[in-house]
Design a protein around this motif. Structure first.
Motif, mmCIF file in Angstrom:
data_model
loop_
_atom_site.group_PDB
_atom_site.id
_atom_site.type_symbol
_atom_site.label_atom_id
_atom_site.label_comp_id
_atom_site.label_asym_id
_atom_site.label_seq_id
_atom_site.Cartn_x
_atom_site.Cartn_y
_atom_site.Cartn_z
ATOM 1 N N ARG A 1 0.863 -1.197 0.000
ATOM 2 C CA ARG A 1 0.000 0.000 0.000
ATOM 3 C C ARG A 1 0.889 1.233 0.000
ATOM 4 O O ARG A 1 1.825 1.326 0.783
ATOM 5 N N ILE A 2 0.563 2.161 -0.886
ATOM 6 C CA ILE A 2 1.212 3.469 -0.904
ATOM 7 C C ILE A 2 0.085 4.481 -0.788
ATOM 8 O O ILE A 2 -0.705 4.641 -1.720
ATOM 9 N N LYS A 3 0.009 5.074 0.389
ATOM 10 C CA LYS A 3 -1.088 5.981 0.752
ATOM 11 C C LYS A 3 -2.418 5.261 0.559
ATOM 12 O O LYS A 3 -2.703 4.342 1.305
ATOM 13 N N THR A 4 -3.196 5.608 -0.440
ATOM 14 C CA THR A 4 -4.514 4.983 -0.617
ATOM 15 C C THR A 4 -4.529 3.942 -1.729
ATOM 16 O O THR A 4 -5.555 3.324 -1.979
ATOM 17 N N ARG B 1 12.298 -10.329 5.701
ATOM 18 C CA ARG B 1 11.935 -10.818 7.033
ATOM 19 C C ARG B 1 10.444 -10.600 7.246
ATOM 20 O O ARG B 1 9.817 -9.803 6.553
ATOM 21 N N TYR B 2 9.912 -11.320 8.224
ATOM 22 C CA TYR B 2 8.539 -11.058 8.641
ATOM 23 C C TYR B 2 8.489 -9.642 9.204
ATOM 24 O O TYR B 2 9.491 -9.141 9.734
ATOM 25 N N ALA B 3 7.335 -9.002 9.106
ATOM 26 C CA ALA B 3 7.163 -7.663 9.653
ATOM 27 C C ALA B 3 5.854 -7.621 10.429
ATOM 28 O O ALA B 3 4.973 -8.465 10.240
ATOM 29 N N ILE B 4 5.750 -6.650 11.289
ATOM 30 C CA ILE B 4 4.528 -6.461 12.064
ATOM 31 C C ILE B 4 3.702 -5.399 11.357
ATOM 32 O O ILE B 4 4.190 -4.300 11.078
ATOM 33 N N ASP B 5 2.464 -5.741 11.054
ATOM 34 C CA ASP B 5 1.564 -4.839 10.343
ATOM 35 C C ASP B 5 0.830 -3.955 11.350
ATOM 36 O O ASP B 5 -0.087 -4.405 12.020
ATOM 37 N N PHE B 6 1.266 -2.706 11.470
ATOM 38 C CA PHE B 6 0.657 -1.782 12.411
ATOM 39 C C PHE B 6 -0.588 -1.109 11.848
ATOM 40 O O PHE B 6 -1.303 -0.423 12.572
ATOM 41 N N SER B 7 -0.862 -1.298 10.559
ATOM 42 C CA SER B 7 -2.021 -0.662 9.950
ATOM 43 C C SER B 7 -3.297 -1.457 10.149
ATOM 44 O O SER B 7 -4.382 -0.964 9.902
ATOM 45 N N ALA B 8 -3.163 -2.692 10.612
ATOM 46 C CA ALA B 8 -4.341 -3.550 10.770
ATOM 47 C C ALA B 8 -5.108 -3.232 12.040
ATOM 48 O O ALA B 8 -4.649 -2.747 12.988
#
Length: 158
Positions: free
Chosen positions: A132-135, A151-158
């Motif tokens: 996702r880039i902005k919208t 690497r795995y990442a933590i999705d803070f947008s969810a």
């Protein structure tokens, strides 16, 4: 991979396999004046505990003393790879399909070098990420030879 990490991997693999664990990664790094040999292990379920780390550490330490592949003094650390576990082997990428990951490339892909998104496709020589880039939601194809870090990442947008 350096000669030392390759040798340590050869020594560690039988130990982790016997304990039904997975060898995730081996690093040999200098930090300040000290050298660190870091061995990352996990279980298939991703729930390694401190007792398993201690078992591997004790047995690997004995093997390292016996074979003595490292000339300088170092600290041995055996631990979990953590929530942001690296993706290095083909099976790592395969298990990560559908998961949120971080990728940094050696050279720009679509004018960017860092990506975070869901891994949609894993092929032998490329991956596809939904980012996702902005919208906007985009699908980016990245050749594996261009991947510096994954690497795995933590999705803070969810």
């Amino acid at each position: 991979m350096s000669k030392i990490t390759e040798e340590v991997e050869v020594l560690a693999l039988p130990i982790v396999n016997e304990l039904a664990l997975e060898l995730v990664d081996v690093e040999f790094l200098k930090e300040g004046r000290d050298w660190f040999l870091r061995v990352y292990i996990d279980t298939q379920e991703g729930n390694i505990d401190i007792l398993q780390c201690a078992q591997v550490s004790e047995r690997l330490s004995e093997e390292l003393d016996r074979v003595d592949p490292i000339p300088q003094n170092y600290f041995l650390e055996v631990s979990s790879p953590g929530a942001e576990r690296p993706l290095k082997k083909e099976q790592d990428f395969e298990k990560a399909v559908g998961q949120y990951i971080y990728v940094k490339t050696y050279e720009p892909v679509k004018d960017m070098k860092e990506f975070e998104g869901h891994l949609l496709v894993n092929e032998p020589d490329a991956i596809e990420l939904q980012i996702r880039i902005k919208t906007r939601t985009l699908t980016v194809r990245i050749e594996k030879q261009k991947i510096a870090v994954a690497r795995y990442a933590i999705d803070f947008s969810a």
